[in-house]
Design an enzyme around this catalytic site. Structure first.
Site, PDB file in Angstrom:
ATOM      1  N   GLU A 174       0.914  -1.203  -0.068  1.00  0.00           N
ATOM      2  CA  GLU A 174      -0.092   0.040  -0.414  1.00  0.00           C
ATOM      3  C   GLU A 174       0.798   1.003   0.102  1.00  0.00           C
ATOM      4  O   GLU A 174       0.314   2.589  -0.534  1.00  0.00           O
ATOM      5  CB  GLU A 174      -1.004  -0.311   0.901  1.00  0.00           C
ATOM      6  CG  GLU A 174      -2.364  -1.036   0.679  1.00  0.00           C
ATOM      7  CD  GLU A 174      -2.851  -1.244   1.893  1.00  0.00           C
ATOM      8  OE1 GLU A 174      -2.891  -0.651   3.564  1.00  0.00           O
ATOM      9  OE2 GLU A 174      -3.557  -1.881   2.216  1.00  0.00           O
TER      10      GLU A 174
ATOM     11  N   GLU B 125       7.776 -21.889   7.388  1.00  0.00           N
ATOM     12  CA  GLU B 125       8.114 -20.467   8.879  1.00  0.00           C
ATOM     13  C   GLU B 125       8.902 -21.484   9.448  1.00  0.00           C
ATOM     14  O   GLU B 125       9.911 -21.123  10.607  1.00  0.00           O
ATOM     15  CB  GLU B 125       6.676 -20.619  10.073  1.00  0.00           C
ATOM     16  CG  GLU B 125       5.948 -21.356  10.373  1.00  0.00           C
ATOM     17  CD  GLU B 125       4.660 -20.979  10.975  1.00  0.00           C
ATOM     18  OE1 GLU B 125       5.051 -20.965  12.553  1.00  0.00           O
ATOM     19  OE2 GLU B 125       3.707 -20.563  10.613  1.00  0.00           O
TER      20      GLU B 125
END
Length: 272
Positions: free
Chosen positions: A81, A112
């Site tokens: 953004e 992960e």
């Protein structure tokens, strides 16, 4: 190392499946109201981190967000953004998620748990001492993030962390540890809820304050936003009308010619 995982503790609410929709919604909202207060307590640490990021970015440094699952997705979201909002190239704030971009939509098994992969990815981006690495993990135990922070710190790179548990292994690897204690989730262990909401708030605070200090906002306006749709062209045109007192069509033409409110107003002021 044993520490209390508040983010994994049982919900304060029982028998969720027996509740009405209205009760569920009111309960969730009740819990969500705790988030902003938990974030408020973190402001001194957020301030400490941002104050060290700004001078680094002014010298061309970047922010790397790193996380897995929800935390990784939120980092990628915040990074994505920045270009449309502030007109910065997409190379300034970079979101890395364990398992790569496919993990934005799909769970990637064991991604992960790889403690070396995070640092390898940072090296692929040519990480250097002007950069900042911010680890995001509700639990504060994600190996992908911990390994990357540890190596970054060894190389003299500024590190930050955002977690929902106090005294986590991830926080131990960060120069500035932001510990946002939101309490147990409504659905036990579902850190996409309060933890995710709080992380989103903190990421907004970090990048918005950094971008303001980088001169990407004027007054209170996004003068560098990308003109990627009609709504944003109209918003930008109105900013120019307000600042320069020009007719709408003339302001719009000026905006489209120069590509941003800031460039358009700077050009007009220099030539009139």
């Amino acid at each position: 190392m044993s520490f209390v995982k508040i983010s994994e503790q049982p919900s304060l609410y029982e028998n969720l499946e027996k509740k009405s929709v209205r009760e569920i919604l009111e309960d969730i909202n009740q819990e969500d109201q705790k988030v902003a207060l938990a974030v408020q307590k973190c402001i001194p640490q957020i301030d400490k981190l941002v104050s060290q990021i700004v001078p680094r970015m002014q010298e061309g440094g970047r922010i790397f967000y790193m996380g897995a699952g929800t935390s990784g997705r939120l980092g990628v979201l915040d990074a994505s953004e920045i270009p449309p909002t502030f007109g910065m190239p997409p190379t300034y704030v970079i979101g890395l998620i364990a398992g790569g971009d496919i993990a934005l939509r799909n769970p990637v098994e064991n991604a992960e748990d790889d403690e070396k992969r995070g640092w390898e990815e940072l090296q692929e981006h040519g990480i250097n001492e002007k950069d900042t690495v911010i680890g995001i993990a509700a639990s504060g135990t994600t190996p992908y993030v911990i390994g990357a922070l540890r190596e970054a710190r060894k190389h003299g790179i500024l590190t930050g962390s955002i977690s929902s548990n106090p005294d986590s292994p991830m926080a131990a690897e960060a120069d500035v540890a932001i510990e946002m204690i939101v309490g147990p989730e409504y659905v036990s262990g579902s850190s996409r809820m309060k933890s995710g909401t709080g992380q989103k708030m903190i990421l907004n605070m970090i990048t918005t304050s950094v971008m303001i200090k980088m001169g990407r906002v004027k007054g209170n306006k996004m003068v560098n936003m990308q003109l990627s749709n009609k709504k944003l062209v109209d918003r930008g045109t109105n900013m120019i009308v307000e600042e320069l007192g020009l007719p709408y069509e003339e302001a719009k033409e000026l905006l489209i010619t120069h590509g941003s409110v800031k460039k358009a107003t700077d050009f007009y002021k220099q030539n009139h």
